[in-house]
Motif scaffolding. Structure first.
Motif, PDB file in Angstrom:
ATOM      1  N   ASP A  34     -72.001  48.716  88.693  1.00 62.71           N
ATOM      2  CA  ASP A  34     -72.595  48.366  89.286  1.00 62.71           C
ATOM      3  C   ASP A  34     -73.597  47.755  89.771  1.00 62.71           C
ATOM      4  N   ALA A  35     -73.425  47.173  90.999  1.00 60.08           N
ATOM      5  CA  ALA A  35     -75.307  45.965  90.896  1.00 60.08           C
ATOM      6  C   ALA A  35     -75.861  47.681  91.012  1.00 60.08           C
ATOM      7  N   GLU A  36     -75.572  48.232  92.687  1.00 56.10           N
ATOM      8  CA  GLU A  36     -76.310  49.464  93.250  1.00 56.10           C
ATOM      9  C   GLU A  36     -76.622  50.219  91.569  1.00 56.10           C
ATOM     10  N   GLN A  37     -75.696  50.694  90.605  1.00 53.76           N
ATOM     11  CA  GLN A  37     -76.235  51.641  89.961  1.00 53.76           C
ATOM     12  C   GLN A  37     -77.322  51.004  89.251  1.00 53.76           C
TER      13      GLN A  37
END
Length: 411
Positions: A249-252
């Motif tokens: 995901d974007a956060e990772q």
């Protein structure tokens, strides 16, 4: 001395001497010296200002009329701290991180009280007597008698507070407090200008690099305004990033990029380089020859930064592997040459960057690192200037470069 005469003298100081200061520390020093000429007997002045910076939230300048032993501060909340002299006075300059907002030392301070009351005057009692604030114990030992604090007005909405400590035997009288309150309203006008200038410089250097930020703030902003710059050029790229990021995901994804950039960029800056641009997962940086008294020094600094980044990346990977994550690898190319450095773009949107044949060469050499199985490759001009022993990997044709180029790797 009548109030009108004080006002006239303060305005004369502010519009002449005060307006000439270009730093917060110098301005604060001049202000305190003016007050002492007016009989306020200021021993210590504490000015705290919020700022806009990715690592720190506030700056505190503590002025004392002579060098003193600094009051200890919780190291967990300090980003940077230094002391220096201005004439016979001393400045203790502290940069705080966000944790300071919950620091018990701050929560028990007059500045925390000012958040709710806006202004306070408290006598400092003799040594051994109960004090309204813990810091007053230290001030009492210096012979101080009173503390005036004020939440300053800021047109930029930035929190600013000041605390002035007097040594007058009876403390500050009502008239002196009235004069302080009046003069601080005007003091804040130039303080705001200095803070805006500081924040402007901080933002420019954070977002476009140290040297580009300085040049832009100094007025190098015209479209097409470029200079020729000789530098060791660094280009690095995170290997296999597409495969690593697949399914994340974007956060990772952002966490991985930030972790990688943190270890590499820190190594570049600690060796005197300047990061110009992040290009996806790649880094473009320079080590200007003019900053190192010659090409050999610039190339050596770039090599040391590459070695440092490799060591730091190894430490990061140990932690990632312990947590079941894949190791991060990158390729680094180092080249030496003259490139065009400055503003390109359109009237609506400019970019301050490095362009030209030499930048293309650095980028193409980095693309060879995975192909030949090397973490770092250097061009022939770089090797000739660096004087470091290297081993030849061979001659290669680079896209956009007419003649084959020999590349080298560390022995």
């Amino acid at each position: 001395m009548g109030a009108r005469r004080y006002e006239e003298r303060f305005i004369a100081w502010l519009t002449d001497e005060g307006a000439a200061y270009h730093s917060v520390a110098e301005f604060l020093d001049g202000f305190c010296r003016f007050l002492n000429r007016e009989g306020f007997a200021i021993r210590r002045c504490n000015l705290a200002t919020r700022t806009v910076h990715p690592q720190m939230v506030a700056i505190r300048h503590v002025w004392t009329d002579h060098p003193v032993e600094v009051i200890p501060v919780n190291p967990m909340v300090v980003v940077r701290r230094r002391q220096y002299r201005i004439g016979d006075a001393m400045i203790d300059e502290i940069y705080f991180n966000a944790m300071n907002e919950e620091n018990p030392q701050y929560l028990a301070s007059p500045f925390y009280r000012l958040l709710s009351c806006g202004e306070l005057y408290e006598p400092i009692h003799p040594v051994g007597e109960p004090q309204p604030f813990p810091v007053f114990d230290d001030l009492a030992k210096e012979g101080c008698s009173g503390y005036f604090g004020l939440y300053l007005k800021s047109f930029a909405g930035v929190r600013q507070q000041i605390g002035l400590v007097t040594m007058l035997p009876q403390g500050l009288c009502e008239k002196q407090i009235e004069n302080l309150r009046w003069s601080l309203d005007l003091f804040t006008l130039h303080l705001n200008t200095l803070m805006e200038y500081s924040i402007k410089n901080t933002l420019a250097r954070t977002y476009i690099g140290e040297d580009p930020g300085r040049r832009v703030c100094d007025g190098m902003i015209g479209m097409g305004e470029v200079v020729s710059l000789e530098a060791a050029i660094w280009f690095s790229d995170l290997r296999g990033f597409t495969a690593i990021s697949d399914g994340m995901d974007a956060e990772q994804l952002i966490d991985i990029l930030n972790a990688y950039f943190e270890v590499v960029v820190q190594a570049i800056y600690e060796r005197g380089g300047d990061v110009l641009k992040y290009i996806g997962d790649a880094i473009l940086a320079i080590f200007p020859v003019s900053s190192f008294n010659g090409a050999e020094g610039a190339c050596e600094a770039a090599l040391l930064a590459a070695e440092d980044s490799a060591a730091r990346l190894a430490v990061l990977n140990e932690s990632r592997i312990e947590h079941g994550q894949s190791a991060l690898e990158h390729g680094v190319s180092l080249h030496l040459g003259n490139a065009q450095y400055g503003n390109i773009g359109s009237r609506q949107r400019l970019d301050f960057t490095l362009i030209g044949r030499e930048v293309n060469i650095a980028s193409r050499i980095e693309g060879l690192t995975k192909q030949v199985g090397e973490t770092m490759l250097c061009s022939a001009p770089f090797v000739a200037a660096s004087k470091r022993p290297m081993r030849s990997i061979g001659d290669f044709r680079l896209k956009g470069v007419a003649a084959p180029m020999e590349v080298f790797a560390p022995r």
